[in-house]
Design a protein around this motif. Structure first.
Motif, PDB file in Angstrom:
ATOM      1  N   LEU A  37      -6.913  -2.042  10.188  1.00  0.00           N
ATOM      2  CA  LEU A  37      -5.596  -2.320   9.153  1.00  0.00           C
ATOM      3  C   LEU A  37      -5.376  -3.957   9.593  1.00  0.00           C
ATOM      4  CD1 LEU A  37      -4.365   1.067   8.570  1.00  0.00           C
ATOM      5  CD2 LEU A  37      -6.220  -0.589   7.313  1.00  0.00           C
ATOM      6  N   SER A  38      -5.279  -5.055   8.877  1.00  0.00           N
ATOM      7  CA  SER A  38      -4.301  -6.223   9.270  1.00  0.00           C
ATOM      8  C   SER A  38      -2.965  -5.975  10.296  1.00  0.00           C
ATOM      9  CB  SER A  38      -4.373  -6.936   8.039  1.00  0.00           C
ATOM     10  OG  SER A  38      -3.641  -6.569   7.186  1.00  0.00           O
TER      11      SER A  38
ATOM     12  N   GLU B 152      -0.041  -7.485   8.387  1.00  0.00           N
ATOM     13  CA  GLU B 152      -0.193  -7.364   7.333  1.00  0.00           C
ATOM     14  C   GLU B 152       0.304  -5.667   7.021  1.00  0.00           C
ATOM     15  OE1 GLU B 152       2.609 -10.354   6.511  1.00  0.00           O
ATOM     16  OE2 GLU B 152       1.980 -10.832   8.434  1.00  0.00           O
ATOM     17  N   GLN B 153      -0.851  -5.433   6.699  1.00  0.00           N
ATOM     18  CA  GLN B 153      -0.629  -4.213   5.772  1.00  0.00           C
ATOM     19  C   GLN B 153      -0.289  -3.130   6.814  1.00  0.00           C
ATOM     20  OE1 GLN B 153      -5.450  -4.230   6.785  1.00  0.00           O
ATOM     21  NE2 GLN B 153      -5.254  -3.761   4.142  1.00  0.00           N
TER      22      GLN B 153
ATOM     23  N   GLN C 185       0.682  -0.954  -0.229  1.00  0.00           N
ATOM     24  CA  GLN C 185      -0.107  -0.343  -0.279  1.00  0.00           C
ATOM     25  C   GLN C 185       1.072   1.324  -0.295  1.00  0.00           C
ATOM     26  OE1 GLN C 185      -2.411  -0.723   3.294  1.00  0.00           O
ATOM     27  NE2 GLN C 185      -4.314  -1.440   2.765  1.00  0.00           N
TER      28      GLN C 185
ATOM     29  N   ASP D 153       3.532  -4.411   6.344  1.00  0.00           N
ATOM     30  CA  ASP D 153       3.779  -3.016   5.203  1.00  0.00           C
ATOM     31  C   ASP D 153       3.614  -1.846   4.995  1.00  0.00           C
ATOM     32  OD1 ASP D 153       3.796  -5.766   3.616  1.00  0.00           O
ATOM     33  OD2 ASP D 153       2.193  -5.621   2.683  1.00  0.00           O
TER      34      ASP D 153
END
Length: 227
Positions: free
Chosen positions: A169-170, A172-173, A44, A176
């Motif tokens: 938001l996870s 992983e997000q 993202q 990232d």
């Protein structure tokens, strides 16, 4: 703020990455259209700086294709093509702004901040969240008017939450957003940054949504929330 830079000239790219990083941006570089497209699928980004003269595909063609696919990231075109027709064509294909080479890095940074303000529906770069104010230009957070010292990673994490105030938001997000494609990331690193944000900005600033991830919560010290 996470920026994707797509520029095939290594000298220009290294200068842009260094200059924007010094001004508080987190920049990931792609030297081709294929690399950029892969990164946009994987990570993202808050904005995309796109050169038109890429080795494997014209930048406008890439932009047109991704816009048709529904990619809505703010895009600033960076190019040596300086005719009015070129600028109009770029804007019609979905670009949000246009900067002609050679350019000043301060102007590029200012234009990126303006893009991000417009994308968030704000008239000012300053982000306010209750008693918390964050200035992405100065890379400074204030709580109840007092400056709060945040590390670069903590600032990136805070910005990811502030730019998505109602979204869950996870993990992983968030990883990232904070680390990009950095290979060496300890398993508990994100939890450490979340702990530091909670300690500095109040224990509720990062809410845990069990089984789903995290979202922005109210800012302030714990005693501010007691009835």
């Amino acid at each position: 703020m996470n920026i994707l830079l797509t520029e095939d000239n290594a000298l220009i790219a290294s200068g842009v990455v260094a200059g924007l990083t010094a001004q508080g941006f987190r920049v990931m570089h792609a030297a081709s259209a294929a690399e950029a497209e892969a990164l946009l699928r994987t990570l993202q980004f808050d904005a995309w700086v796109l050169d038109l003269g890429l080795p494997d595909e014209d930048g406008l063609s890439l932009l047109r294709r991704l816009r048709q696919r529904g990619v809505v990231i703010p895009v600033l075109l960076l190019t040596a093509r300086d005719s009015v027709a070129d600028r109009v064509s770029g804007l019609q294909e979905g670009a949000d702004d246009y900067l002609v080479k050679p350019f000043d890095l301060r102007e590029l940074a200012a234009r990126l901040h303006a893009l991000l303000r417009r994308a968030a529906g704000r008239a000012s770069s300053l982000i306010e969240h209750g008693p918390l104010r964050y200035d992405p230009v100065a890379c400074q957070a204030f709580l109840h008017g007092q400056p709060i010292d945040l590390s670069r990673r903590e600032q990136v994490l805070l910005q990811a939450l502030l730019h998505n105030p109602r979204r869950v938001l996870s993990g992983e997000q968030l990883k990232d957003a904070v680390y990009g494609l950095d290979g060496e990331v300890e398993s508990n690193a994100l939890n450490v940054h979340i702990h530091h944000l909670r300690r500095k900005l109040g224990s509720a600033i990062v809410e845990t949504v069990r089984g789903l991830g995290y979202r922005l919560g109210p800012a302030g010290h714990d005693e501010d929330h007691t009835p």
